[in-house]
Design an enzyme around this catalytic site. Sequence first.
Site, mmCIF file in Angstrom:
data_model
loop_
_atom_site.group_PDB
_atom_site.id
_atom_site.type_symbol
_atom_site.label_atom_id
_atom_site.label_comp_id
_atom_site.label_asym_id
_atom_site.label_seq_id
_atom_site.Cartn_x
_atom_site.Cartn_y
_atom_site.Cartn_z
ATOM 1 N N GLY A 46 0.815 -1.212 0.000
ATOM 2 C CA GLY A 46 0.000 0.000 0.000
ATOM 3 C C GLY A 46 0.847 1.260 0.000
ATOM 4 C CB SER A 47 -0.103 4.818 -0.372
ATOM 5 O OG SER A 47 -0.999 4.905 0.726
ATOM 6 C CB THR A 48 1.285 3.930 4.709
ATOM 7 O OG1 THR A 48 0.112 4.723 4.526
ATOM 8 C CG2 THR A 48 2.055 4.491 5.893
ATOM 9 N N GLY A 99 0.464 -0.980 6.645
ATOM 10 C CA GLY A 99 -0.542 0.036 6.909
ATOM 11 C C GLY A 99 -1.887 -0.591 7.207
ATOM 12 N N GLY A 113 -7.505 -2.985 1.049
ATOM 13 C CA GLY A 113 -7.853 -2.027 0.020
ATOM 14 C C GLY A 113 -6.999 -2.178 -1.226
ATOM 15 N N GLY A 114 -5.772 -2.651 -1.024
ATOM 16 C CA GLY A 114 -4.879 -2.903 -2.146
ATOM 17 C C GLY A 114 -4.980 -4.314 -2.695
ATOM 18 C CD GLU A 120 -1.939 -6.382 3.088
ATOM 19 O OE1 GLU A 120 -1.521 -5.402 2.448
ATOM 20 O OE2 GLU A 120 -3.091 -6.448 3.561
#
Length: 236
Positions: A46-48, A99, A113-114, A120
Site C-alpha cells: 500500500g501507499s504507506t 498500513g 484495500g490494495g 498480508e
Amino acid sequence: MKPRYSRAFAKNLKEKAMMTQDEMKQAVARAAIEHVPAGIIGVGTGSTANFFIDELARIKGKIDAAVASSVATAERLKKHGIQVIDLNEAGEMEVYVDGADEITRHMAMIKGGGGALTREKIVAACAKKFVCIIDQSKLVDVMGTFPLPVEVIPMARSYVARQLVKMGGNPVLRSGFTTDNGNVILDVHGMSILDPVAMETEINQIVGVVTVGLFARRGADVCLMGTPEGVKTLTR
C-alpha cells in the site's frame, strides 16, 4: 456567509492537504525504522508501506532480507536492492510493518484495500511483532465505513455474496481485479463492525472464502500514527 474561492485557489488548498497527508505517511515510515531489528522482516502493501520501503532502503545493510506481502511490494523492494525471500525460507520473523485502511484503539484493523489481504495476514501471523503505520484519518471508533474486503474463490463468488447479505452487508465485486492468488474480492459495504473478532471468525467460516480483511484475532501490537503535530504511538 461562506467564503467563496476561485477554482485555482480551491485546487491549491486540496493539493496542500494531500501533501500534508503524504508528509504524515513519510513521518510514520521513518518512525517505523526504529522498530526494525537486524535479520529478516516482513513488509506490507500500500501507499504507506511504500514510504516505509523507501526508508528501509536507507538501512538495507542492517537487514538480511525481506518477505513481501504482494508482488508489487516485492518489485519495489528489489528496485531498492533489498533481497526478497519466500516466507517458507524465512520462518518466524521479528517484525512485520504494514498500513491499514481502518484501525481502532484496540488495534483491530480492516486491510485489503490494495487487494493483498491474504498474503498480508499470512506474513503477519509469522511475525512476533506487528507494527501498523497510518495517518490519523485511518483511526476510527467503529470499523465499517471503509468497505470490508473478502477474498473469494471465483466459483464461490455468488454463494459467498448471498451469505454476506444475510449478515447485513452489501457485497460488491471489485471489478477487473484479480488477487496475486488468482481469486476475486468482494467489497462489503454497510457493515458496522462492533465485534471484529466474532465477525472475522464468522466470515472466514463461509465456504469459498479465502480470508476476510479483518485483522482482529491477530491485530497490531503497535500503531504509529502520523498527525500534523507529529507521530503518536498507540499500543494495546
